[in-house]
Design an enzyme around this catalytic site. Structure first.
Site, PDB file in Angstrom:
ATOM      1  N   ASP A 161       0.903  -1.188  -0.028  1.00 32.30           N
ATOM      2  CA  ASP A 161      -0.001  -0.175  -0.070  1.00 32.30           C
ATOM      3  C   ASP A 161       0.767   1.319  -0.027  1.00 32.30           C
ATOM      4  OD1 ASP A 161      -2.488   1.876   0.935  1.00 32.30           O
ATOM      5  OD2 ASP A 161      -3.134  -0.291   0.939  1.00 32.30           O
ATOM      6  N   HIS A 194      -3.614   6.121   3.295  1.00 29.22           N
ATOM      7  CA  HIS A 194      -4.652   5.007   2.994  1.00 29.22           C
ATOM      8  C   HIS A 194      -3.738   3.723   3.545  1.00 29.22           C
ATOM      9  CE1 HIS A 194      -5.859   1.675   0.101  1.00 29.22           C
ATOM     10  NE2 HIS A 194      -6.904   2.467   0.032  1.00 29.22           N
ATOM     11  N   ASN A 285     -13.996  -0.146  -7.036  1.00 23.67           N
ATOM     12  CA  ASN A 285     -15.044   0.850  -6.544  1.00 23.67           C
ATOM     13  C   ASN A 285     -15.804   1.293  -7.787  1.00 23.67           C
ATOM     14  OD1 ASN A 285     -14.101   0.362  -4.099  1.00 23.67           O
ATOM     15  ND2 ASN A 285     -12.839   2.139  -4.215  1.00 23.67           N
ATOM     16  N   SER A 346     -11.341  -1.006  -0.647  1.00 26.23           N
ATOM     17  CA  SER A 346     -10.002  -1.099  -0.065  1.00 26.23           C
ATOM     18  C   SER A 346     -10.241  -1.319   1.840  1.00 26.23           C
ATOM     19  CB  SER A 346      -9.428   0.388  -0.079  1.00 26.23           C
ATOM     20  OG  SER A 346      -8.504   0.525  -0.855  1.00 26.23           O
TER      21      SER A 346
END
Ligand code: CA
Ligand code: CA
Length: 423
Positions: A161, A194, A285, A346
Site C-alpha cells: 500500500d 490509506h 469501486n 480498500s
C-alpha cells in the site's frame, strides 16, 4: 555518435570523394533520420515498459538487448528476469524481436481503492480518542474470537500500500518491518494515510485508544508500493509481492487495483500463492467489472457492504467476487497519529485479511475414515496445516450468505465471519 566520428574522418579526404561518400551516407541512413524525426514529433515518445527476459539470460545479454533497443534500464525487479526499461516506440518494437525477450508490457499505474465520493472524514488534530469497537470489526465477529485468546499473534501480514505510519501509538507496536519500493524514498512510513487505515483494520492495537483491528496481535509489515497520492507503478507492486514471498509473509493485503490485465501481475500473484501466501485483494469501486489483481483466480476478491449488510452501488461485481466485508464508513488509524473514517473496497479487504490471520490459527479438522482416507471438510489433505485454498474455502463456507442464495456476483459467498471460521 559513430555517425559523427565517421563524418569527421570523411572530411580528411579530398572534396570529390568526400562528396560521393556523403551522398552514400545520406541515401543509406536518410530513412533512419526521418524515422527519428517522426519519433521526436510523437506526443509520447518514450514510456516505461516491463521487459520479461528469458530465464537464465546473462546480465551482459540483457544489457546488450537494452542497448540495442536504445532503452534505459530504470531498474531490475526482485524477480530477476524482469526489468523496467524506458523505451521509445521504435525501441519497443525492436526489443520485442530479440530471442531473449519473452514479453514487453506496459508498466501501468495502479491505484489505492478508497472511494472518491464516499464519506471521508479525516480527524484534524492528533487527538487521543478513547477506544471504540469499529462497526466492521464487530460485524465480522472478530471481537468474539479474542476471548479465546486468539488475536493473530505470530501471523505475518504484508500490507502492499502507501506505507504505514511508524509514529502511530495505535499501530507501531504491531509494525514489525517493511520496505519501500517507490523511487523517492527508502522509508516505508505512510505519506498518504490509506495504508495506515488499511493496516489499522487488520491490526490496530487492543488498548485504550482509538480503533482496534480484527487481529490486534498480528505482525504487520509495511510494503510501500504506492506513492503519496495513492498511486504506484505496477513494477513496484510486483516487487512488493516478491518481497512478501521472500520475507515470510503468510497473508498479503492488496487494497489496490487496475482494469488492465498484465501477465506479469498475474504471474506475481501465482508466485505468491504457490509459495503459500494468501492473497487478498479489493474488487474495485467502479460498480463495474472486478479489477486486477482481485479478478485473478489465485486472489481472494473482496466486495464491500454497509452497516445494513447491503453492497453500495460502487462495489464492483462479477463472478470473481469471493467474499464481502464492511467497507462503508469504516473508522481506523490514519497518517501520523490521526484517525479517519473512509469507504471503499480498500476497507473491506483488510477485514478479510484479518479474518484469514485468525482462521490460520484455528485447529485442523484432520480426520480419517476406517480405510485411512482423509475426510476433513477444511484441511482437505489432512496435513494439519492450512493452505491458501483450504483457508479460502473455510472462510467462504462459514460466511453469512447475502443477496441471491449461494454465490453471487455482488457478495460472492457472503459476509466474512471470523468467529464462524474459527469453529
Ligand atoms: Ca486501539
Ligand atoms: Ca492442509
Amino acid at each position: 555518435m559513430e555517425g559523427l566520428e565517421l563524418t569527421s574522418k570523411i572530411m580528411e579526404y579530398k572534396h570529390v570523394s568526400a562528396f560521393f561518400i556523403a551522398i552514400f551516407i545520406f541515401v543509406a541512413f536518410g530513412f533512419v533520420v526521418a524515422q527519428e524525426q517522426d519519433q521526436n514529433q510523437d506526443q509520447n515518445p518514450s514510456s516505461r515498459k516491463i521487459i520479461v527476459f528469458k530465464e537464465g539470460l546473462s546480465d551482459a545479454d540483457e544489457a546488450r538487448i537494452i542497448a540495442g533497443s536504445r532503452g534505459t534500464r530504470l531498474g531490475r525487479l526482485r524477480a530477476g528476469n524482469l526489468s523496467v526499461v524506458q523505451l521509445d516506440k521504435a525501441g519497443e518494437a525492436r526489443i520485442a524481436k530479440y530471442q531473449g525477450v519473452v514479453r514487453v508490457e506496459d508498466d501501468i499505474v495502479v491505484d489505492a481503492l478508497e472511494t472518491v465520493n464516499g464519506n471521508v472524514q479525516k480527524a484534524k488534530a492528533p487527538i487521543v480518542p478513547a477506544q471504540v469497537l469499529p462497526w466492521g470489526i464487530d460485524r465480522i465477529d472478530a471481537d468474539r474470537v479474542w476471548p479465546t485468546s486468539e488475536t493473530g499473534a505470530g501471523v505475518n501480514v504484508g500490507v502492499i500500500d502507501t506505507g504505514i505510519s511508524i509514529s502511530h501509538p495505535d499501530l507501531a507496536a504491531n509494525v514489525k518491518g517493511g520496505v519501500s519500493e517507490v523511487w523517492y524514498t527508502s522509508s516505508y512510513n505512510d505519506d498518504n494515510g490509506h495504508g495506515s487505515h488499511v493496516a489499522g483494520i487488520i491490526g490496530a492495537l487492543a488498548n485504550t485508544i482509538g480503533a482496534v483491528g480484527g487481529a490486534p496481535s498480528v505482525n504487520v509489515y509495511a510494503i510501500k508500493a504506492l506513492d503519496r497520492n495513492g498511486s504506484g507503478y505496477l513494477s513496484d507492486v510486483i516487487n512488493g509481492i516478491d518481497w512478501a514471498i521472500t520475507h515470510g509473509m503468510t497473508v498479503i493485503n492488496l487494497s489496490l487495483g487496475t482494469d488492465v490485465d498484465v501477465q506479469s501481475f498475474h504471474d506475481a500473484v501465482i508466485r505468491a500463492k504457490s509459495a503459500g501466501v494468501i492473497v487478498v485483494a479489493a474488487a474495485g469501486n467502479s460498480g463495474g467489472a472486478v479489477l486486477y489483481p482481485a479478478a485473478y483466480p489465485e486472489a481472494i476478491a473482496v466486495a464491500a457492504t454497509d452497516i445494513s449488510n447491503t453492497a453500495p452501488y460502487w462495489s464492483s461485481r462479477g463472478s470473481e467476487v469471493d467474499l464481502a466485508a464492511p467497507g462503508v464508513n469504516v473508522y481506523s488509524t490514519y497518517k501520523g497519529t490521526k484517525y479517519a473514517t473512509m469507504s471503499g473496497t480498500s476497507m473491506a479487504t483488510p477485514h478479510v485479511a484479518a479474518s484469514v490471520a485468525l482462521a490460520l490459527k484455528s485447529a485442523s479438522d484432520s480426520a480419517t475414515d476406517v480405510l485411512g482416507n482423509c475426510i476433513a471438510v477444511y484441511d482437505t489433505n489432512c496435513d494439519g496445516a492450512w493452505s491458501p485454498d483450504e483457508i479460502q474455502y473455510k472462510l467462504e463456507a462459514t460466511a453469512t450468505d447475502l443477496g441471491v442464495p449461494g454465490q453471487d456476483d455482488v457478495y460472492g459467498w457472503g459476509l466474512v465471519n471470523a468467529y464462524a471460521a474459527m469453529q
